[in-house]
Write a protein that holds these residues in place. Structure first.
Motif, mmCIF file in Angstrom:
data_model
loop_
_atom_site.group_PDB
_atom_site.id
_atom_site.type_symbol
_atom_site.label_atom_id
_atom_site.label_comp_id
_atom_site.label_asym_id
_atom_site.label_seq_id
_atom_site.Cartn_x
_atom_site.Cartn_y
_atom_site.Cartn_z
ATOM 1 N N ALA A 2 38.324 41.190 42.997
ATOM 2 C CA ALA A 2 39.269 40.090 42.836
ATOM 3 C C ALA A 2 38.542 38.780 42.540
ATOM 4 O O ALA A 2 37.442 38.538 43.032
ATOM 5 N N VAL A 3 39.185 37.958 41.734
ATOM 6 C CA VAL A 3 38.629 36.652 41.397
ATOM 7 C C VAL A 3 38.864 35.710 42.561
ATOM 8 O O VAL A 3 39.983 35.580 43.059
ATOM 9 N N LYS A 4 37.807 35.058 43.009
ATOM 10 C CA LYS A 4 37.874 34.169 44.152
ATOM 11 C C LYS A 4 38.639 32.891 43.819
ATOM 12 O O LYS A 4 38.505 32.322 42.737
ATOM 13 N N SER A 5 39.394 32.410 44.764
ATOM 14 C CA SER A 5 40.146 31.173 44.607
ATOM 15 C C SER A 5 39.201 29.992 44.415
ATOM 16 O O SER A 5 38.181 29.894 45.096
ATOM 17 N N PRO A 6 39.556 29.052 43.523
ATOM 18 C CA PRO A 6 38.728 27.869 43.322
ATOM 19 C C PRO A 6 38.981 26.770 44.350
ATOM 20 O O PRO A 6 38.425 25.681 44.250
ATOM 21 N N CYS A 7 39.783 27.043 45.353
ATOM 22 C CA CYS A 7 40.114 26.049 46.372
ATOM 23 C C CYS A 7 38.857 25.566 47.088
ATOM 24 O O CYS A 7 38.008 26.362 47.490
ATOM 25 N N ILE A 8 38.751 24.233 47.250
ATOM 26 C CA ILE A 8 37.623 23.647 47.981
ATOM 27 C C ILE A 8 38.115 22.856 49.196
ATOM 28 O O ILE A 8 37.419 21.990 49.700
ATOM 29 N N ASP A 9 39.333 23.134 49.632
ATOM 30 C CA ASP A 9 39.943 22.493 50.798
ATOM 31 C C ASP A 9 40.095 20.978 50.650
ATOM 32 O O ASP A 9 39.950 20.231 51.614
ATOM 33 N N TRP A 33 48.727 32.449 43.409
ATOM 34 C CA TRP A 33 47.377 32.955 43.201
ATOM 35 C C TRP A 33 47.216 34.413 43.634
ATOM 36 O O TRP A 33 46.641 35.227 42.913
ATOM 37 N N LYS A 34 47.708 34.760 44.792
ATOM 38 C CA LYS A 34 47.520 36.123 45.314
ATOM 39 C C LYS A 34 48.239 37.175 44.474
ATOM 40 O O LYS A 34 47.815 38.328 44.441
ATOM 41 N N LYS A 35 49.284 36.781 43.774
ATOM 42 C CA LYS A 35 50.041 37.732 42.957
ATOM 43 C C LYS A 35 49.587 37.754 41.499
ATOM 44 O O LYS A 35 50.012 38.612 40.737
ATOM 45 N N MET A 36 48.702 36.823 41.107
ATOM 46 C CA MET A 36 48.215 36.763 39.724
ATOM 47 C C MET A 36 47.281 37.928 39.423
ATOM 48 O O MET A 36 46.566 38.408 40.298
ATOM 49 N N THR A 37 47.284 38.321 38.166
ATOM 50 C CA THR A 37 46.296 39.306 37.720
ATOM 51 C C THR A 37 44.940 38.611 37.630
ATOM 52 O O THR A 37 44.866 37.377 37.526
ATOM 53 N N ASP A 38 43.872 39.393 37.668
ATOM 54 C CA ASP A 38 42.547 38.806 37.527
ATOM 55 C C ASP A 38 42.415 38.096 36.178
ATOM 56 O O ASP A 38 41.766 37.056 36.078
ATOM 57 N N HIS A 39 43.043 38.644 35.154
ATOM 58 C CA HIS A 39 43.007 38.006 33.831
ATOM 59 C C HIS A 39 43.602 36.601 33.886
ATOM 60 O O HIS A 39 43.008 35.643 33.386
ATOM 61 N N ARG A 40 44.747 36.484 34.527
ATOM 62 C CA ARG A 40 45.393 35.166 34.639
ATOM 63 C C ARG A 40 44.552 34.219 35.497
ATOM 64 O O ARG A 40 44.439 33.034 35.202
ATOM 65 N N ARG A 41 43.958 34.729 36.561
ATOM 66 C CA ARG A 41 43.095 33.902 37.408
ATOM 67 C C ARG A 41 41.915 33.354 36.604
ATOM 68 O O ARG A 41 41.555 32.189 36.736
ATOM 69 N N HIS A 42 41.317 34.211 35.779
ATOM 70 C CA HIS A 42 40.214 33.754 34.932
ATOM 71 C C HIS A 42 40.691 32.667 33.969
ATOM 72 O O HIS A 42 39.962 31.704 33.720
ATOM 73 N N GLN A 43 41.887 32.802 33.437
ATOM 74 C CA GLN A 43 42.427 31.779 32.540
ATOM 75 C C GLN A 43 42.528 30.436 33.259
ATOM 76 O O GLN A 43 42.167 29.398 32.705
ATOM 77 N N VAL A 44 43.043 30.460 34.471
ATOM 78 C CA VAL A 44 43.189 29.223 35.252
ATOM 79 C C VAL A 44 41.822 28.604 35.520
ATOM 80 O O VAL A 44 41.619 27.405 35.336
ATOM 81 N N ILE A 45 40.876 29.412 35.937
ATOM 82 C CA ILE A 45 39.534 28.909 36.247
ATOM 83 C C ILE A 45 38.842 28.393 34.983
ATOM 84 O O ILE A 45 38.205 27.339 35.005
#
Length: 65
Positions: A2-9, A33-45
């Motif tokens: 899984a792609v790690k969240s970019p959250c830095i608190d 975020w938890k329901k996104m596909t890894d592909h979509r997470r990569h797009q956001v990042i």
């Protein structure tokens, strides 16, 4: 893996762009975020640098500390 969240608190939202000033995601992206596909997470990042530039070029509407 899984792609790690970019959250830095640093959870504060810019009033104009509606993006978090810490991770440069929208509230909808953070919530989903938890329901996104890894592909979509990569797009956001991968869009982070463009979002960061947009946020830095527009005056913030955050209240003063």
């Amino acid at each position: 893996m899984a792609v790690k969240s970019p959250c830095i608190d640093v959870c504060a939202f810019d009033g104009k762009t509606k993006m978090c000033v810490g991770c440069f995601r929208t509230l909808e992206e953070i919530r989903g975020w938890k329901k996104m596909t890894d592909h979509r997470r990569h797009q956001v990042i991968n869009d982070r640098s463009r979002r960061q530039a947009k946020l830095q070029h527009e005056p913030s509407e955050l209240p003063p500390d």
